[in-house]
Write a protein that holds these residues in place. Structure first.
Motif, PDB file in Angstrom:
ATOM      1  N   LEU A  11      -2.009  -1.208  -0.702  1.00 53.49           N
ATOM      2  CA  LEU A  11      -2.583  -0.760  -2.055  1.00 53.49           C
ATOM      3  C   LEU A  11      -2.646   0.734  -1.955  1.00 53.49           C
ATOM      4  CD1 LEU A  11      -5.063  -3.711  -2.941  1.00 53.49           C
ATOM      5  CD2 LEU A  11      -2.762  -3.032  -3.555  1.00 53.49           C
ATOM      6  N   PRO A  12      -3.395   1.374  -0.974  1.00 54.12           N
ATOM      7  CA  PRO A  12      -3.314   2.959  -1.062  1.00 54.12           C
ATOM      8  C   PRO A  12      -2.099   3.383  -1.094  1.00 54.12           C
ATOM      9  CG  PRO A  12      -4.762   2.066   0.796  1.00 54.12           C
ATOM     10  CD  PRO A  12      -3.954   1.028   0.201  1.00 54.12           C
ATOM     11  N   ALA A  13      -0.777   2.936  -0.341  1.00 56.75           N
ATOM     12  CA  ALA A  13       0.311   3.274  -0.639  1.00 56.75           C
ATOM     13  C   ALA A  13       0.861   3.324  -1.974  1.00 56.75           C
ATOM     14  CB  ALA A  13       1.317   2.617   0.246  1.00 56.75           C
ATOM     15  N   ALA A  14       0.511   2.044  -2.667  1.00 54.61           N
ATOM     16  CA  ALA A  14       0.816   2.040  -4.342  1.00 54.61           C
ATOM     17  C   ALA A  14       0.065   2.991  -5.155  1.00 54.61           C
ATOM     18  CB  ALA A  14       0.509   0.588  -4.680  1.00 54.61           C
ATOM     19  N   GLN A  73       8.722  -0.730  -4.800  1.00 58.95           N
ATOM     20  CA  GLN A  73       9.205  -1.635  -3.404  1.00 58.95           C
ATOM     21  C   GLN A  73       7.800  -1.637  -2.684  1.00 58.95           C
ATOM     22  OE1 GLN A  73      12.190  -2.324  -2.394  1.00 58.95           O
ATOM     23  NE2 GLN A  73      10.924  -3.758  -0.847  1.00 58.95           N
ATOM     24  N   VAL A  74       6.688  -0.985  -2.851  1.00 60.68           N
ATOM     25  CA  VAL A  74       5.456  -1.169  -2.368  1.00 60.68           C
ATOM     26  C   VAL A  74       4.779  -2.348  -3.094  1.00 60.68           C
ATOM     27  CG1 VAL A  74       3.021  -0.363  -1.911  1.00 60.68           C
ATOM     28  CG2 VAL A  74       5.085   1.218  -1.322  1.00 60.68           C
ATOM     29  N   ALA A  75       4.837  -2.512  -4.578  1.00 59.52           N
ATOM     30  CA  ALA A  75       4.320  -3.558  -5.161  1.00 59.52           C
ATOM     31  C   ALA A  75       4.946  -4.696  -4.867  1.00 59.52           C
ATOM     32  CB  ALA A  75       4.439  -3.154  -6.761  1.00 59.52           C
ATOM     33  N   LYS A  76       6.242  -4.754  -4.595  1.00 58.82           N
ATOM     34  CA  LYS A  76       6.988  -5.995  -4.291  1.00 58.82           C
ATOM     35  C   LYS A  76       6.506  -6.476  -2.826  1.00 58.82           C
ATOM     36  CE  LYS A  76      11.481  -7.972  -3.685  1.00 58.82           C
ATOM     37  NZ  LYS A  76      12.982  -7.467  -3.476  1.00 58.82           N
ATOM     38  N   ASN A  77       6.353  -5.524  -1.986  1.00 58.51           N
ATOM     39  CA  ASN A  77       5.912  -6.053  -0.450  1.00 58.51           C
ATOM     40  C   ASN A  77       4.721  -6.364  -0.420  1.00 58.51           C
ATOM     41  OD1 ASN A  77       8.523  -5.284   0.183  1.00 58.51           O
ATOM     42  ND2 ASN A  77       7.988  -3.113   0.935  1.00 58.51           N
ATOM     43  N   VAL A  78       3.585  -6.192  -1.096  1.00 62.36           N
ATOM     44  CA  VAL A  78       2.225  -6.554  -0.941  1.00 62.36           C
ATOM     45  C   VAL A  78       1.906  -8.062  -1.507  1.00 62.36           C
ATOM     46  CG1 VAL A  78       1.426  -4.181  -1.167  1.00 62.36           C
ATOM     47  CG2 VAL A  78       1.294  -5.457  -2.972  1.00 62.36           C
ATOM     48  N   LYS A  79       2.821  -8.396  -2.383  1.00 61.60           N
ATOM     49  CA  LYS A  79       2.518  -9.718  -3.026  1.00 61.60           C
ATOM     50  C   LYS A  79       2.696 -10.872  -2.092  1.00 61.60           C
ATOM     51  CE  LYS A  79       5.549  -9.157  -6.315  1.00 61.60           C
ATOM     52  NZ  LYS A  79       6.204  -9.315  -7.690  1.00 61.60           N
TER      53      LYS A  79
END
Length: 537
Positions: free
Chosen positions: A350-353, A374-380
């Motif tokens: 979330l900080p990376a997003a 990509q970050v949003a996809k990876n955290v889900k």
């Protein structure tokens, strides 16, 4: 700059009031006034109560929208099968800065909530009732309501009832967090998926739903499913409570029948005639654009159909003069701060997003946009609770809803609009906390440990990333992407476990004593065989 919402903002109603009946008479309905307004309530059997909930299509009003009758039957079946008394929990932990509907109900109509909870407790044979809150005002109101009914947590009480106060944090509103705190633990998710209906408070089957859900059940039990169904839509009868804020002249909580046009609700609050966008469902919700607002009606199905979300019942318009990406960045940064700090997708993702969104605003170009996606996809679907999922949904919705502004920032010099701070946050940007990931707690602050990778020994087994995702991520080659890193204080035990379990003995921890006037000392690097003896195990 929009100020934080008060606990009890202005309350309005469209049509005939149900949950808000009597609000025009007094500020708070104590028990005598509650009975004058709503009348007495007769007990109901468990299956009769489940059938009532099913006939009115009652779904949880806390965001997830799970059918209440299924939850009720599941708890009853589990309790009978195991031969144990179930527990009833009211979740009044409303910790989003833009949500106040449950807080209003607890402060002004606490007995309506208790009516529904006590109906369920008696029908299920429960002997324990807990109301979870996070605000001082809701704690005072609910404790007063329990006292007015003669309910207490005494051992000799037929029904032990109490209020559980937790810190104001996004993650404390999760069902698993509330249950964990009731059992004496921290108000954070336990890190594993557990069904409260099967294994909740004290391991007992637990009926847990939010405050408005129990209040709606109490209304339906009094007036019956036929009269209840005369209000609102056929497939989603009754009313809903909404919190309307953002770019509005009058922030308010409003009770409306399902089926009311969303644009009418916005007009009542003094929103711009043509908003640039409307965030629906709160900060785990979705944006819809101005054209879609005219199509939407207040219902779960309608908002889902147009790409929005009823969620936690928060509605937040922004004006044409506001930069939507800048407003969303403020929320993304707050969501990142709300992490419980227990899992990598949340604590790191979330900080990376949020940084990705900031990079877009600062002219990072198409590469920044792709990195954010990509970050949003990876955290889900990888976190210990739903916080990373909801936060990722908010970010993806922002990208999808404001394509013109996104193009202006990615391909040009920005949209030229201001960031006005119209989406409410807590004063100072966040709320004080006492749990990992926010505020100053015993586990917060700078760590005194650093973990190192010895590249001459590392063989890329990847176990370190599994045990300590807060620090280690694997690159495309399968090796850790960092050679050394500070260990978060709350993760020091996990770091030591990673050192012990590294098959190649490639990790070591050193205590950083810089500024303390003492030389650094190496903490033990334990082999698989000698480590247990060294620790006295």
């Amino acid at each position: 700059m929009n100020e934080a919402l008060p606990d009890v903002p202005e309350v309005r109603v469209v049509g005939l009031p149900q949950l808000t009946s009597g609000f025009d008479l007094v500020d708070r309905l104590d028990l005598p006034m509650h009975l004058k307004v709503h009348g007495p309530l007769e007990p109901m059997g468990g299956e009769q109560l489940a059938q009532l909930a099913e006939r009115i299509n009652l779904k949880g009003r806390g965001g997830a929208g799970f059918p209440f009758h299924k939850k009720l039957r599941s708890v009853a079946e589990a309790a009978i099968k195991r031969g144990v008394r179930p527990v009833v929990v009211v979740n009044g932990s409303e910790d989003e800065p833009a949500c106040r509907k449950d807080t209003v109900l607890i402060n002004r109509a606490p007995h309506l909530i208790l009516d529904g909870a006590l109906l369920c407790a008696e029908a299920l044979g429960a002997r324990t009732l807990v109301v979870g809150v996070t605000r001082e005002s809701t704690q005072r109101s609910m404790e007063a309501a329990l006292a007015e009914r003669g309910l207490s947590n005494g051992r000799r009480s037929a029904l032990r009832a109490r209020v559980q106060r937790n810190p104001v944090r996004m993650v404390t509103g999760a069902a698993a967090s509330l249950i964990r705190s009731i059992d004496g633990g921290p108000a954070v998710p336990p890190g594993r998926k557990v069904s409260a209906s099967q294994n909740g408070v004290g391991g007992a089957p637990t009926l847990l739903s939010n405050a408005e859900t129990f209040a709606q059940l109490a209304i339906a039990a009094r007036i019956g499913p036929e009269r209840y169904g005369n209000t609102g839509l056929y497939d989603e009868p009754g009313t809903v409570m909404l919190t309307v804020s953002g770019a509005v002249a009058r922030p308010m909580v409003i009770e409306v029948p399902t089926g009311v046009p969303l644009r009418y609700v916005l007009q009542l609050a003094g929103a711009p005639p043509v908003p640039q966008g409307v965030l629906t469902g709160g900060y785990h919700g979705k944006w819809i654009d101005a054209a879609t607002v005219n199509e939407a009606i207040v219902s779960r199905n309608s908002l889902d159909a147009v790409g929005g979300s009823l969620g936690a019942g928060a509605i937040l318009p922004i004006s044409q003069d506001t930069c939507p990406l800048g407003e969303s960045l403020r929320v993304a940064q707050w969501l990142a701060e709300e992490s419980a700090g227990q899992c990598g997708p949340c604590y790191l993702g979330l900080p990376a997003a949020a940084r990705g969104m900031e990079d877009i605003l600062n002219g990072g170009g198409p590469a920044a946009l792709e990195a954010l996606k990509q970050v949003a996809k990876n955290v889900k679907r990888r976190g210990a609770c739903s916080h990373p999922d909801g936060s990722a949904m908010f970010l993806e919705s922002t990208i999808k809803a404001f394509t013109d502004d996104l193009a202006a920032h990615v391909l040009g010099n920005g949209c030229g609009r201001r960031v006005e701070g119209v989406l409410p946050l807590f004063e100072g940007g966040r709320a004080p906390t006492g749990i990992p990931g926010g505020g100053e707690s015993e586990e917060d602050g700078p760590s005194r440990q650093k973990i190192y990778v010895d590249w001459t020994l590392c063989r890329g087994h990847g176990l370190c990333a599994d045990i300590l995702p807060e620090v280690f991520q694997l690159g495309a080659d399968g090796f850790p992407t960092v050679a050394q890193a500070q260990v978060p204080r709350y993760a020091e035990a996990k770091a030591l476990r990673a050192v012990r379990r590294c098959p190649a003995l490639a990790l070591r921890i050193e205590e950083d004593t810089r500024g303390q006037g003492a030389p650094s000392r190496n903490l033990p690097v334990l082999s698989q065989g000698r480590g247990r003896r060294a620790l006295g195990r």
